[in-house]
Design a protein around this motif. Structure first.
Motif, PDB file in Angstrom:
ATOM      1  N   THR A 210      12.064   1.113  10.878  1.00  0.00           N
ATOM      2  CA  THR A 210      10.871   0.662  11.589  1.00  0.00           C
ATOM      3  C   THR A 210       9.780   1.716  11.527  1.00  0.00           C
ATOM      4  N   VAL A 211      10.159   2.960  11.771  1.00  0.00           N
ATOM      5  CA  VAL A 211       9.199   4.071  11.706  1.00  0.00           C
ATOM      6  C   VAL A 211       8.649   4.208  10.294  1.00  0.00           C
ATOM      7  N   ARG A 212       9.530   4.049   9.306  1.00  0.00           N
ATOM      8  CA  ARG A 212       9.095   4.171   7.912  1.00  0.00           C
ATOM      9  C   ARG A 212       8.062   3.104   7.557  1.00  0.00           C
ATOM     10  N   LEU A 213       8.276   1.890   8.036  1.00  0.00           N
ATOM     11  CA  LEU A 213       7.334   0.806   7.761  1.00  0.00           C
ATOM     12  C   LEU A 213       5.984   1.050   8.435  1.00  0.00           C
ATOM     13  N   ILE A 214       6.017   1.580   9.666  1.00  0.00           N
ATOM     14  CA  ILE A 214       4.756   1.890  10.352  1.00  0.00           C
ATOM     15  C   ILE A 214       4.003   2.967   9.588  1.00  0.00           C
ATOM     16  N   LYS A 215       4.727   3.966   9.103  1.00  0.00           N
ATOM     17  CA  LYS A 215       4.093   5.041   8.329  1.00  0.00           C
ATOM     18  C   LYS A 215       3.498   4.491   7.029  1.00  0.00           C
ATOM     19  N   CYS A 216       4.174   3.527   6.418  1.00  0.00           N
ATOM     20  CA  CYS A 216       3.633   2.891   5.210  1.00  0.00           C
ATOM     21  C   CYS A 216       2.331   2.154   5.529  1.00  0.00           C
TER      22      CYS A 216
END
Length: 227
Positions: A210-216
């Motif tokens: 989830t964090v990775r997607l927000i960072k993307c």
């Protein structure tokens, strides 16, 4: 007020005062993320991990409420903006009140001013408190964290050592209170998908993904702004 929260606020004021020289214009870059979440969806974990990884300050319920209390007796928080910046915040708050047909009381006026002060300084993650509604004049990323009710209830039951029924009641009550807060102070529907740019399901995604997607999404926004 909790001493540690008071210390966090003092340190935040100092960072803002030091950073004023390099203040970012209102819509120059996406440097504020608002996170709304369903109860038990692990939204706090997502916000904490995201803040740690991108180096943004995290403003959650306790900090925001403590800031409101502090602002009742001290002008230090709101005075971290220069005169022009403060005028911009006041103009935004006035526009919000007009556009959303609000009847602000003392609490909501302070909440709006503090949220917009945070937005003006930037480099912030705001968890809850209608941040996505309050900062619609800023170039922000508005995130909503959801999960299936059964998984949310199980998470609440496990982490808070509650019975099945108590966890169910707490989940429903918390969601109802959050929705009522957004409706009362922003005349908006917290569950309306149109109020968000990104909706992520932690029932199928881990906190890390989830964090990775927000960072993307943040990276994509930054790339768009720099083209």
């Amino acid at each position: 007020m909790n001493r540690s929260i008071h210390k966090i606020i003092e340190e935040q004021i100092k960072r803002w005062e030091l950073g004023n020289i390099q203040a970012v214009p209102l819509t120059q870059t996406t440097n504020v993320i608002t996170i709304s979440r369903e109860s038990g969806s692990r939204g706090l974990q997502v916000a904490e991990k995201l803040a740690d990884q991108i180096g943004f300050d995290l403003f959650h319920h306790e900090i925001l409420e403590a800031m409101i209390e502090t602002s009742k007796t001290s002008k230090a928080l709101l005075e971290t903006l220069d005169e022009r910046g403060m005028n911009i915040v006041d103009d935004i708050v006035s526009a919000l009140v007009h556009e959303h047909h609000l009847w602000p009381d003392d609490y909501s006026k302070l909440l709006l001013r503090i949220l917009n002060t945070i937005g003006k300084h930037g480099n912030a993650i705001i968890l809850g408190r209608g941040g996505n509604c309050a900062l619609n004049k800023f170039n922000i990323l508005r995130v909503r964290i959801v999960a299936p009710a059964s998984m949310r209830r199980e998470y609440i039951q496990t982490t808070r050592d509650l019975s099945f029924d108590d966890a169910q009641k707490q989940m429903i009550s918390t969601d109802a209170n959050r929705s009522a807060f957004v409706k009362r102070y922003f005349n908006s529907d917290a569950s309306d998908p149109a109020n968000y740019d990104l909706i992520l399901n932690t029932g199928t995604l881990s906190v890390e993904k989830t964090v990775r997607l927000i960072k993307c999404a943040i990276g994509a926004a930054w790339n768009d702004e720099n083209q």
